[in-house]
Write an enzyme that holds these catalytic residues in place. Structure first.
Site: not given
Length: 784
Positions: A33-34, A225-226, A256, A616
């Site tokens: 996504k980044t 974002d997020e 998340q 992670r």
């Protein structure tokens, strides 16, 4: 310059090229996504969009900085530097520097961190003569934070009878008065806390349509974002700014969403299509981070949640190792196992300490882990401890700096007025606080005019002179700041105030460390000034530096080059990745937390937290749980987490399902045989040594029941028999038995020596080696 599009997969490329209208990118864990956000901005710039018209809200300032660097590589530095990019708090603090005077705040308002806010609240509760056991400052602030994040102002609170009654029922009938006093105190000090940065932004955009129009025209393209972690206040800001052009792209993963305790509202992402019916949806489902085992296992976990957006995360990475599951006998045993695995993998696979992360549910779990790592000589760092900028010596120095740009900052003045000691005691300070309130003055206004007020408030000439000198000292450096850079002023101030001298006089290791910390602060100021001077639009001002450190997060301050094992809560691990991840404490009432199993929504958030922890991991993951744990000052028995049952067994490698017999530690005098097969007590759950992994996998419920130990805490072993080969005590301690010690772990009894009243046991422990223990005092549990 369009070759960057070739670096994207098909769904990523579609999300990057969909620049007009509302867009939601559902980004599964590790799906890039980044990269999508970065190239989407670069694509806009390459299409001719002015960089000043782009707003990008990121999770951390560090992420924003890295994205700017990557964008610079595509479109050039001159365009990238004009982007408004950063966290909600940093971006809107920047906006408020311009617009805050509309609300009566100075442009150089102070940003109070949590410690500052707690200090203010403590004073208010004391002044109002309230019981701090009922009105606990941190709890009261948490409640006020909820008000602010839900746009409940002081006025709205007093008009909401439901809230007033709820606080009264919670034995806090003065909450409204405290809220008003807190807001007034911050306003008088020219200060905002973190929640104010969003609340006041909403206020300006609501009360001043021309300001809203200005920023709507400015930010024609907005990216968030997020998005699953936005609260109601953030949601309304984004909605207001995007309402004219609706070129809004939100990126997130409902799986998340783990910050409900901070006010995050998962409905923001789940309801995006309702807010924007024409929105295009682009799911990013290919995971580039983790092995197939980890991705598939994570999918089986999150599938148990009902509230989620449909997606199927997959990966073409290697299959990878199964997830090791270790059943520990105690939290110390669990920690030793983790430390030994790190040690062995470092040697056998040439991994570095920084390749490992231990992600736990609560900070309290770190104690046993730290001890085990230290014994192995493994370097580690703990995230979430005392931040550099929260240390007393740093707060003292920063207090002086804050006063220079905002002399009305009451917290900064109270912190510095008698440090280093200059003969201004607490009695004098109390008189000043009362007088400032009576005369409706700020504390600094009173100090700089103390000669006028001293006789009426009972301050003698000597103390009056000291107060006057302090006021002149601050004024002197305010003047100096106009002609000298920040580093020169702060260095001179540290010397002149005596702060450096006071630290140098303390030659203890702690004192030396404090002096080094202040020197490091001065170094950071110098580095900040040098960096900003090199930027075309750099801000080398003192207020710029203070804002920079006030809004820094743990993730921003992390040193990527620090080669140490990473210990942190799962919440702090959000957005990070590591080759090897350990998730300890997978027990009921720990993970999931006992505070989060009352409703389905709470349990689903805990499950999302577990999902975040597992995803992670890049290559290897470990699950560990303990059958007993030291909590609340005593040893308690633990039950494996329900989450372990939710992972498909094909992805798990159960390391030690062998359950040793506990019959030797049963001193009831009864035989289990008398109860028979129809007994509800099911003695077999503790005595069977024949269970293997395949049996446990065929019956998950059996696996969950198996590890529960007998209901017994560590107790001294009482001896009644003499020593010698085969010697035993009345609890059944014999040579050759396996025992558990709360500190040394698992061991085998090699010999028993001495008289019954003073018997000793020679025990060889797996990790601690051979020890001779006095059985009158040894905390042993017989396990086989």
């Amino acid at each position: 310059m369009e070759n960057y599009l070739d670096l994207l997969n098909e769904p990523q490329r579609k999300a990057v090229e969909a620049t007009e209208g509302p867009v939601m990118v559902i980004a599964g864990a590790g799906s890039g996504k980044t990269r999508v956000l970065t190239y989407r901005i670069a694509h806009l710039l390459n299409k001719g969009v002015d960089s000043f018209n782009i707003l990008s809200l990121t999770f951390t300032n560090k992420a924003a900085k890295e994205m700017k660097e990557r964008i610079s590589n595509v479109v050039g530095h001159s365009e990238a530097k004009n982007l408004w990019m950063g966290t909600f708090h940093s971006v809107f603090a920047r906006m408020l520097r311009v617009e805050a005077p509309l609300l009566g705040y100075p442009s150089d308002f102070t940003i109070y961190d949590q410690q500052d806010a707690v200090s203010v609240m403590s004073k208010i509760i004391t002044e109002m003569n309230l019981d701090k056991d009922i009105y606990k400052p941190k709890q009261v602030l948490g409640r006020i934070s909820q008000y602010k994040n839900n746009l409940i102002t002081v006025r709205a609170y007093h008009n909401n009878q439901t809230l007033i009654e709820a606080d009264a029922e919670a034995m806090k009938p003065r909450m409204g008065d405290i809220y008003r006093a807190y807001v007034d105190r911050c306003f008088k000090s020219g200060a905002m806390d973190f929640d104010d940065l969003l609340l006041r932004t909403n206020e300006i955009l609501t009360r001043f349509p021309d300001v809203l129009s200005k920023y709507q025209d400015r930010f024609k393209y907005i990216m968030v974002d997020e998005y699953q972690d936005t609260n109601h206040s953030q949601y309304l800001i984004v909605k207001a700014l995007a309402s004219r052009f609706e070129n809004l792209c939100v990126v997130g993963d409902d799986a998340q969403s783990i910050y409900a305790f901070r006010g995050a509202n998962i409905r923001n992402i789940l309801s995006f299509k309702q807010d924007y019916p024409d929105a295009k949806l682009y799911p990013l489902e290919q995971n580039y981070r983790s092995s197939q085992v980890i991705v598939k296992a994570a999918n089986t976990i999150i599938a148990h949640n009902q509230d989620q957006l449909e997606k199927n995360v997959w990966t073409s990475n290697e299959e990878g190792e199964k997830i090791a599951v270790y059943r520990a006998l105690s939290d110390a045993d669990e920690a030793r196992y983790i430390a030994s695995q790190i040690w062995e993998r470092q040697i056998s696979e040439h991994l570095q300490p920084k390749d490992f992360a231990i992600l736990y549910r609560t900070n309290a779990q770190s104690r046993a882990l730290e001890e085990a790592l230290r014994k192995r000589g493994i370097k580690y760092r703990v995230f979430g401890g005392t931040s550099f900028y929260q240390r007393k010596e740093i707060k003292d120095m920063v207090g002086y700096m804050r006063l220079l740009i905002n002399q009305n900052d009451e917290e900064a003045l109270l912190r510095t007025i008698n440090y280093p000691a200059r003969g201004i005691g607490q009695t004098t300070i109390s008189k000043l606080l009362v007088a400032a309130d009576q005369h409706n003055l700020t504390l600094f206004n009173l100090v700089e005019n103390i000669a006028m007020y001293a006789p009426t408030i009972g301050i003698n000439a000597g103390t009056s002179n000291k107060l006057n000198d302090f006021g002149l000292l601050i004024k002197r450096f305010q003047v100096m700041l106009k002609t000298h850079d920040v580093y020169e002023v702060t260095m001179e101030m540290a010397k002149t105030t005596g702060l450096l001298r006071a630290l140098k006089e303390d030659s203890t290791p702690e004192g030396i460390s404090r002096l080094e910390n202040v020197q490091e602060l001065l170094n950071s100021i110098q580095g900040y000034v040098d960096e900003q001077k090199q930027l075309e639009d750099g801000d080398a001002s003192l207020s710029g530096f203070l804002e920079n450190i006030a809004l820094a997060t743990d993730a921003d301050n992390a040193d990527d080059d620090d080669n140490q094992v990473n210990l942190m809560t799962v919440h702090l691990a959000k957005g990070l990745e590591f080759p090897v991840v350990f998730i300890p404490g997978l027990e009921e009432n720990l993970f999931p937390s006992m505070m989060a199993v009352n409703t389905r929504a709470e349990l689903e958030e805990e499950r999302r937290l577990f999902y975040v922890a597992l995803t992670r991991a890049e290559k290897v993951a470990y699950f560990t749980y303990s059958v007993s744990r030291f909590r609340w000052g005593k040893i308690i028995d633990c039950e494996p987490s329900r989450f372990l049952e939710e992972v498909d067994d094909e992805f798990l490698d159960w390391k030690n399902l062998h359950i040793p017999s506990q019959r030797n530690s049963n001193n009831s005098g009864l035989s289990a045989d008398i109860f028979g097969d129809d007994s509800y007590s099911a003695p077999a759950r503790y005595s069977s040594e024949s269970r293997d992994k395949s049996a446990a996998r065929q019956n998950p419920n059996m696996r969950r029941a198996t590890p529960a130990p007998p209901k017994a805490n560590f107790k001294p072993v009482d001896q009644t028999k003499s020593a010698g080969a085969g010697a035993a005590n009345h609890l059944g301690l014999q040579i050759g038995q396996i025992v558990l010690h709360d500190r040394f772990g698992r061991g085998e009894v090699k010999d028993l020596q001495g008289e019954p009243s003073d018997m000793k046991a020679i025990i060889h422990f797996d990790t601690a080696g051979e020890k001779k223990l006095l059985l009158n005092f040894a905390k042993l549990k017989i396990i086989s």
